[in-house]
Design a protein around this motif. Structure first.
Motif, PDB file in Angstrom:
ATOM      1  N   ILE A   1      25.837   6.477  92.858  1.00  0.00           N
ATOM      2  CA  ILE A   1      25.475   6.281  94.259  1.00  0.00           C
ATOM      3  C   ILE A   1      24.527   7.414  94.618  1.00  0.00           C
ATOM      4  O   ILE A   1      24.888   8.581  94.571  1.00  0.00           O
ATOM      5  CB  ILE A   1      26.731   6.289  95.164  1.00  0.00           C
ATOM      6  N   GLU A   2      23.280   7.069  94.946  1.00  0.00           N
ATOM      7  CA  GLU A   2      22.260   8.075  95.243  1.00  0.00           C
ATOM      8  C   GLU A   2      22.385   8.613  96.655  1.00  0.00           C
ATOM      9  O   GLU A   2      22.125   9.783  96.902  1.00  0.00           O
ATOM     10  CB  GLU A   2      20.870   7.490  95.015  1.00  0.00           C
ATOM     11  N   SER A   3      22.732   7.746  97.585  1.00  0.00           N
ATOM     12  CA  SER A   3      23.007   8.214  98.943  1.00  0.00           C
ATOM     13  C   SER A   3      24.072   7.310  99.552  1.00  0.00           C
ATOM     14  O   SER A   3      24.188   6.142  99.206  1.00  0.00           O
ATOM     15  CB  SER A   3      21.754   8.251  99.817  1.00  0.00           C
ATOM     16  N   LEU A   4      24.845   7.915 100.435  1.00  0.00           N
ATOM     17  CA  LEU A   4      25.951   7.208 101.075  1.00  0.00           C
ATOM     18  C   LEU A   4      26.050   7.705 102.503  1.00  0.00           C
ATOM     19  O   LEU A   4      26.175   8.900 102.747  1.00  0.00           O
ATOM     20  CB  LEU A   4      27.260   7.491 100.326  1.00  0.00           C
ATOM     21  N   VAL A   5      25.979   6.780 103.436  1.00  0.00           N
ATOM     22  CA  VAL A   5      26.125   7.115 104.851  1.00  0.00           C
ATOM     23  C   VAL A   5      27.256   6.250 105.387  1.00  0.00           C
ATOM     24  O   VAL A   5      27.258   5.034 105.200  1.00  0.00           O
ATOM     25  CB  VAL A   5      24.823   6.832 105.638  1.00  0.00           C
ATOM     26  N   VAL A   6      28.216   6.887 106.039  1.00  0.00           N
ATOM     27  CA  VAL A   6      29.333   6.169 106.647  1.00  0.00           C
ATOM     28  C   VAL A   6      29.376   6.546 108.120  1.00  0.00           C
ATOM     29  O   VAL A   6      29.302   7.722 108.466  1.00  0.00           O
ATOM     30  CB  VAL A   6      30.675   6.535 105.969  1.00  0.00           C
TER      31      VAL A   6
ATOM     32  N   THR B   1      15.282   0.474  93.517  1.00  0.00           N
ATOM     33  CA  THR B   1      16.265   1.030  94.437  1.00  0.00           C
ATOM     34  C   THR B   1      16.797  -0.087  95.332  1.00  0.00           C
ATOM     35  O   THR B   1      16.032  -0.871  95.879  1.00  0.00           O
ATOM     36  CB  THR B   1      15.641   2.144  95.290  1.00  0.00           C
ATOM     37  N   HIS B   2      18.107  -0.136  95.452  1.00  0.00           N
ATOM     38  CA  HIS B   2      18.781  -1.142  96.268  1.00  0.00           C
ATOM     39  C   HIS B   2      19.497  -0.451  97.418  1.00  0.00           C
ATOM     40  O   HIS B   2      20.150   0.570  97.227  1.00  0.00           O
ATOM     41  CB  HIS B   2      19.800  -1.920  95.437  1.00  0.00           C
TER      42      HIS B   2
END
Length: 177
Positions: free
Chosen positions: A45-50, A17-18
């Motif tokens: 994309i496993e998770s994305l936080v903006v 996991t990167h």
């Protein structure tokens, strides 16, 4: 206690996991262009936080993806070439602090279930944010491994809903994220 078939199972990921940080211009379409870089290489994309950056007009993106380090290296190089990307960093192996929040709604069948679940929740430092005779919502904050371990521990109960925010990271010390 009656064992129930779990609604969710803990994820067993065999690839690395990167966690990638991007500092980007806060403009319409930037997220789509970033997502397309991953899609073209066949990466999910496993998770994305903006979130807004400390500087007006810029945002911070934290993306988690699993896969081959060489291909992810190519993805990061392509991200750096995007006009609206100020910088892109793969934090794999770096000294970072990472955390996320999870909400878990768990079905309870009586006082014994509630008591056992509250005991597990206390061990993991969860906060009980809703409690009814039939269910309980737990909020847990911590590193992804902690949240995965909690999910594993409560598989004996029926997890009705699960929501995770995705990882947020910050480099330790004087390093910039």
């Amino acid at each position: 206690m009656v064992a129930a078939t779990p609604a969710f199972t803990a994820k067993k990921d065999t690839s690395k996991t990167h966690t990638i940080s991007l500092f980007v211009a806060d403009k319409p379409g930037v997220l789509v262009r970033v997502a397309l870089v991953f899609a073209r290489r066949g990466y999910n994309i496993e998770s994305l936080v903006v979130s807004p950056g400390k500087d007006p007009g810029f945002s911070r993106m934290t993306i988690t993806s699993s896969g081959d380090p060489a291909t992810l290296g190519q993805i990061i190089q392509q991200l750096k070439k995007l006009v609206d990307v100020v910088h892109a960093i793969d934090h794999t192996g770096d000294a970072i602090y990472e955390t996320e929040i999870a909400l878990l709604k768990v079905e309870t069948r009586g006082k014994e279930d509630r008591a056992e679940l509250l005991q597990i929740a206390e061990h993991f430092g969860c906060k009980t944010v809703d409690l009814t005779p039939e269910s309980m919502i737990l909020q847990v904050v911590g590193d992804p491994a902690k949240i995965n371990a909690l999910e594993e521990m409560i598989q004996q109960f029926r997890i009705v809903e699960l929501v995770r925010t995705g990882r947020v990271v910050m480099s330790r010390g004087q390093e910039m994220t």
